[in-house]
Design an enzyme around this catalytic site. Sequence first.
Site, PDB file in Angstrom:
ATOM      1  N   TYR A 139      -0.774   0.112  10.424  1.00 41.98           N
ATOM      2  CA  TYR A 139      -0.902  -0.357   9.373  1.00 41.98           C
ATOM      3  C   TYR A 139       0.202  -0.024   8.449  1.00 41.98           C
ATOM      4  O   TYR A 139       0.783  -0.935   7.665  1.00 41.98           O
ATOM      5  CB  TYR A 139      -2.259  -0.056   8.729  1.00 41.98           C
ATOM      6  CG  TYR A 139      -2.620  -0.489   7.190  1.00 41.98           C
ATOM      7  CD1 TYR A 139      -3.103  -1.811   7.160  1.00 41.98           C
ATOM      8  CD2 TYR A 139      -2.660   0.540   6.221  1.00 41.98           C
ATOM      9  CE1 TYR A 139      -3.394  -2.089   5.768  1.00 41.98           C
ATOM     10  CE2 TYR A 139      -3.033  -0.017   5.111  1.00 41.98           C
ATOM     11  CZ  TYR A 139      -3.381  -1.098   4.923  1.00 41.98           C
ATOM     12  OH  TYR A 139      -3.704  -1.597   3.388  1.00 41.98           O
TER      13      TYR A 139
ATOM     14  N   SER B 105       0.731  -1.235  -0.115  1.00 46.81           N
ATOM     15  CA  SER B 105       0.140  -0.129   0.104  1.00 46.81           C
ATOM     16  C   SER B 105       0.639   1.247   0.063  1.00 46.81           C
ATOM     17  O   SER B 105       1.948   1.297   0.386  1.00 46.81           O
ATOM     18  CB  SER B 105      -1.075   0.191   1.260  1.00 46.81           C
ATOM     19  OG  SER B 105      -1.633   1.342   1.448  1.00 46.81           O
TER      20      SER B 105
HETATM   21  N1  LIG Z   1      -9.031  -0.899   0.065  1.00 42.63           N
HETATM   22  C1  LIG Z   1      -8.106   0.036  -0.073  1.00 42.63           C
HETATM   23  O1  LIG Z   1      -8.147   1.185   0.102  1.00 42.63           O
HETATM   24  C2  LIG Z   1      -6.618  -0.425   0.089  1.00 42.63           C
HETATM   25  C3  LIG Z   1      -5.586   0.382  -0.449  1.00 42.63           C
HETATM   26  C4  LIG Z   1      -4.131  -0.001  -0.335  1.00 42.63           C
HETATM   27  C5  LIG Z   1      -3.799  -1.487  -0.276  1.00 42.63           C
HETATM   28  N2  LIG Z   1      -5.040  -2.073  -0.104  1.00 42.63           N
HETATM   29  C6  LIG Z   1      -4.616  -3.706   0.326  1.00 42.63           C
HETATM   30  O2  LIG Z   1      -5.302  -4.422  -0.671  1.00 42.63           O
HETATM   31  C7  LIG Z   1      -5.487  -5.885  -0.210  1.00 42.63           C
HETATM   32  C8  LIG Z   1      -6.827  -6.096  -0.295  1.00 42.63           C
HETATM   33  O3  LIG Z   1      -7.758  -5.306   0.519  1.00 42.63           O
HETATM   34  P1  LIG Z   1      -9.259  -5.120   0.419  1.00 42.63           P
HETATM   35  O4  LIG Z   1      -9.188  -3.551   0.102  1.00 42.63           O
HETATM   36  O5  LIG Z   1      -9.844  -5.798  -0.912  1.00 42.63           O
HETATM   37  O6  LIG Z   1      -9.991  -5.403   1.687  1.00 42.63           O
HETATM   38  P2  LIG Z   1     -10.660  -6.628   2.298  1.00 42.63           P
HETATM   39  O7  LIG Z   1     -11.850  -6.915   1.475  1.00 42.63           O
HETATM   40  O8  LIG Z   1     -10.913  -6.185   3.702  1.00 42.63           O
HETATM   41  O9  LIG Z   1      -9.521  -7.877   2.375  1.00 42.63           O
HETATM   42  C9  LIG Z   1      -8.664  -8.107   2.950  1.00 42.63           C
HETATM   43  C10 LIG Z   1      -8.783  -9.724   2.967  1.00 42.63           C
HETATM   44  O10 LIG Z   1      -7.460 -10.107   3.927  1.00 42.63           O
HETATM   45  C11 LIG Z   1      -8.035 -11.233   4.252  1.00 42.63           C
HETATM   46  N3  LIG Z   1      -7.195 -11.429   5.628  1.00 42.63           N
HETATM   47  C12 LIG Z   1      -7.128 -10.821   6.688  1.00 42.63           C
HETATM   48  N4  LIG Z   1      -6.289 -11.496   7.667  1.00 42.63           N
HETATM   49  C13 LIG Z   1      -6.026 -12.778   7.159  1.00 42.63           C
HETATM   50  C14 LIG Z   1      -5.294 -13.856   7.528  1.00 42.63           C
HETATM   51  N5  LIG Z   1      -4.667 -13.937   8.786  1.00 42.63           N
HETATM   52  N6  LIG Z   1      -5.582 -14.877   6.604  1.00 42.63           N
HETATM   53  C15 LIG Z   1      -5.898 -15.077   5.598  1.00 42.63           C
HETATM   54  N7  LIG Z   1      -6.686 -13.924   5.036  1.00 42.63           N
HETATM   55  C16 LIG Z   1      -6.700 -12.907   5.823  1.00 42.63           C
HETATM   56  C17 LIG Z   1      -9.303 -11.127   4.733  1.00 42.63           C
HETATM   57  O11 LIG Z   1     -10.012 -12.337   4.958  1.00 42.63           O
HETATM   58  P3  LIG Z   1     -11.436 -12.596   5.700  1.00 42.63           P
HETATM   59  O12 LIG Z   1     -12.427 -12.495   4.676  1.00 42.63           O
HETATM   60  O13 LIG Z   1     -11.295 -13.934   6.284  1.00 42.63           O
HETATM   61  O14 LIG Z   1     -11.418 -11.550   6.810  1.00 42.63           O
HETATM   62  C18 LIG Z   1      -9.902 -10.243   3.645  1.00 42.63           C
HETATM   63  O15 LIG Z   1     -10.548 -11.059   2.799  1.00 42.63           O
HETATM   64  C19 LIG Z   1      -5.079  -5.577   1.470  1.00 42.63           C
HETATM   65  O16 LIG Z   1      -3.729  -6.281   1.565  1.00 42.63           O
HETATM   66  C20 LIG Z   1      -5.137  -4.159   1.705  1.00 42.63           C
HETATM   67  O17 LIG Z   1      -4.389  -3.806   2.846  1.00 42.63           O
HETATM   68  C21 LIG Z   1      -6.425  -1.728   0.146  1.00 42.63           C
END
Ligand SMILES: NC(=O)c1ccc[n+]([C@@H]2O[C@H](COP(=O)([O-])OP(=O)(O)OC[C@H]3O[C@@H](n4cnc5c(N)ncnc54)[C@H](OP(=O)(O)O)[C@@H]3O)[C@@H](O)[C@H]2O)c1
Lengths: 245, 442
Positions: A150, A137
């Site tokens: 984070y 990120s």
């Molecule tokens: N959304 C943004 O603005 C943004 C910006 C920059 C980077 N990102 C990054 O993009 C990636 C995807 O995020 P997203 O936005 O799609 O959000 P999200 O839907 O909250 O996805 C995060 C995922 O990580 C999984 N997770 C967390 N802990 C875990 C563990 N111990 N073992 C296995 N799975 C685990 C969660 O699984 P569960 O369903 O089981 O909880 C969830 O499906 C993340 O790395 C996030 O940091 C997001």
Amino acid sequence: MTRKTALILGARSDIALAVAREFAAAGWDLQLAAREAGRLADDRADLELRHGIAVSLHDFDALAIEGHTAFVAGLPVLPDLVVCAVGFMGDQTASEGDPAAAVLVMRSNFEGPASILAVLGNAFEARGSGTLVGISSVAGERGRAVNYIYGSAKAGFTAFLSGLRNRLAKKGVHVVTVLPGFVATHMTEGMDLPARLTARPEEVATAIRSAVERRRDVIHVRRIWRFVMLVIRAIPERVFKTMRI
Amino acid sequence: MKLSGWGRYPVLEARLGAPRDLDALGEHVRAGAAIARGNGRSYGDSAVSPDNTVHMRHFHHMLAFDPTTGQLVAEAGVLLADVIAAFLPRGWFPAVTPGTKFVTLGGMIAADVHGKNHHRDGSFASCVDWIDLMDATGRLHRCSRDENAELFGWTLGGMGLTGIILRAAIRLRPVETGWIRQTTKSAPSLEAAMAALEASDEATYSVAWIDCLGTGAQLGRSLVMLGEHATRQELSGPQAANPFAMGPRRRLSVPVDAPAALLNGLTVRAFNALYYWKGTRGAGTRLVGWDGYFYPLDGILGWNRIYGRRGFVQFQCALPPDTAEAGLRALLRTTSQAGAGSFLAVLKRFGTADGPGQFSFPMPGYTLALDFPVRAGTERLMDRLDAITLEHDGRFYLAKDARMSARTLEQSDPRTAIFRAGRARMGMRPAFASAQSERLDL
Ligand SMILES: NC(=O)c1ccc[n+]([C@@H]2O[C@H](COP(=O)([O-])OP(=O)(O)OC[C@H]3O[C@@H](n4cnc5c(N)ncnc54)[C@H](OP(=O)(O)O)[C@@H]3O)[C@@H](O)[C@H]2O)c1
Ligand SMILES: Cc1cc2nc3c(=O)[nH]c(=O)nc-3n(C[C@H](O)[C@H](O)[C@H](O)COP(=O)(O)OP(=O)(O)OC[C@H]3O[C@@H](n4cnc5c(N)ncnc54)[C@H](O)[C@@H]3O)c2cc1C
């Protein structure tokens, strides 16, 4: 020609599912790994039905580090591509007050993802091919008061990916670092995000596929973020610490 | 947040939730005054509840397909465009489709939409085998012609007011290609257009585009367009190389709100004249791709902005066979006299098929659809069109309505009172409510 397979870690994430659709549409078979992977049954049916590909589901917990080697060994085939979308934003205020909460955020964004990619990286190295994609990120580019727990974990993950790339580049294995800005997902639902800076999960997915095909090293999603971060990084610490940003 | 339908009128302040799973959906529903929202392609306020609009976008999974029967089981938030993208290359096409592919299965079922083949195949209901419907308590009911038949009947055409459609099984039709053999005939008058439609009962698809500024002897002059699914044998050259006519279509977009003034009578006159000329010159038969044939407006992204910031309203009524000609004549005359111009005027003959939908719009006869930009005088004109429809025993299409009065609806359709009473009896009122249902006292 045999079909290629992509493993997606943290597959229930909105970005991960968009990545799954993107590669499925391009004809890749998929391994979807998530906690309680059974919850992805509808997604599996949907992906198979729409794209005529094969999808397998795998229980996976990024924090269960002792099981990572067995997890990789247990995959039906060693994939050609891995995309790690695992991440956990947590609550900054809670993380400030409670070390356990902070550590969970750090482990979920750095330790867990780094551990599994290390195991997969070694397997790819032994095979001499493969692509590893880590979703980090822009939050890792500079520690900000509002999300530095984070952010610091993402900074660690970004550095890890960089080092891994540096090590494996000579071994036929490619590593892509994805630095999204804001993305409209479950993680950011309800937040008031500026529209111009906020990507849809599909944009991230398209950017990832293009980065994989063109063997790009580090990508931002929405180019404007390169400039935003350039500016943010350029601010002297002395000034930065007085700002609310 | 601000919500509206495709016509961008009215714009209402509304709470919008987008549950991700069944439990969350149940919670939303139990909060009361809930209405499901599909892709917001209904024109007015059908898919808006100020207190509790429930977006179905996370229920977008296709679940199963049986290639022996063409039955697709999918969640209600799946877009028709996605169904086509997935199944046309395998030789299947929607059995009934509205004039845009950017609609959800739930939206098509709730409005019991009709297509250009209504005269032969009936409304969307004809291809729905069953639905899973969530009631006000969050419980799911499988509904079909045999199981919970009453609930099934009221849900088809029930505009989301009987519950939330979660899943549906619909049947697709087998096609050899994605090309349509289109025959265009020009009809110099309304009478001629109606005669042409009557004479084309055998055609799979039929519709007439009316130059609604035609007056006097030219009132109702139209292009009558018929279509058939082309067979493999009919294709040659580039079409044979792309039998399902898949692939990108050139897209135009309307990026900013066009001023309503752009749509003065002159522009519309020019547009219609061009259309008429094109059709006359191109009269005869040619092969066209499914996308351009069924969804001409989908190629212009955001075309609803062409009417400017104030939005637009659509008028669509159905008239029974006996009074159709007189009624259509009066509607067209009134429209052309008002000079308010309608960008699109579409005339379609409805068939006699008796579907399961208890509150569905189609009835034997004709249906006419007109668009008007919202400006001074529009409301008066619409009231006038309502009155003409009532005088000719017609009824109104709720998926297009944004402003009708409860009294008009009640007068137009004796089923209104039955629907309202049924809703109360079955615990759906006031548990499910939209801005439209409040306005119309449903
Ligand atoms: N959304 C943004 O603005 C943004 C910006 C920059 C980077 N990102 C990054 O993009 C990636 C995807 O995020 P997203 O936005 O799609 O959000 P999200 O839907 O909250 O996805 C995060 C995922 O990580 C999984 N997770 C967390 N802990 C875990 C563990 N111990 N073992 C296995 N799975 C685990 C969660 O699984 P569960 O369903 O089981 O909880 C969830 O499906 C993340 O790395 C996030 O940091 C997001
Ligand atoms: C360009 C254009 C052309 C059109 N052509 C035609 C045509 O030829 N024939 C025709 O019949 N219609 C036509 N329509 C109207 C359109 O087909 C209907 O309004 C349809 O209902 C829109 O579907 P949607 O998914 O966008 O639903 P929305 O507009 O979001 O909702 C419409 C209604 O369906 C209900 N609904 C949606 N999802 C659910 C669900 N899961 N459970 C319960 N209720 C639900 C809503 O509550 C609302 O009452 C056209 C519209 C446009 C914009």
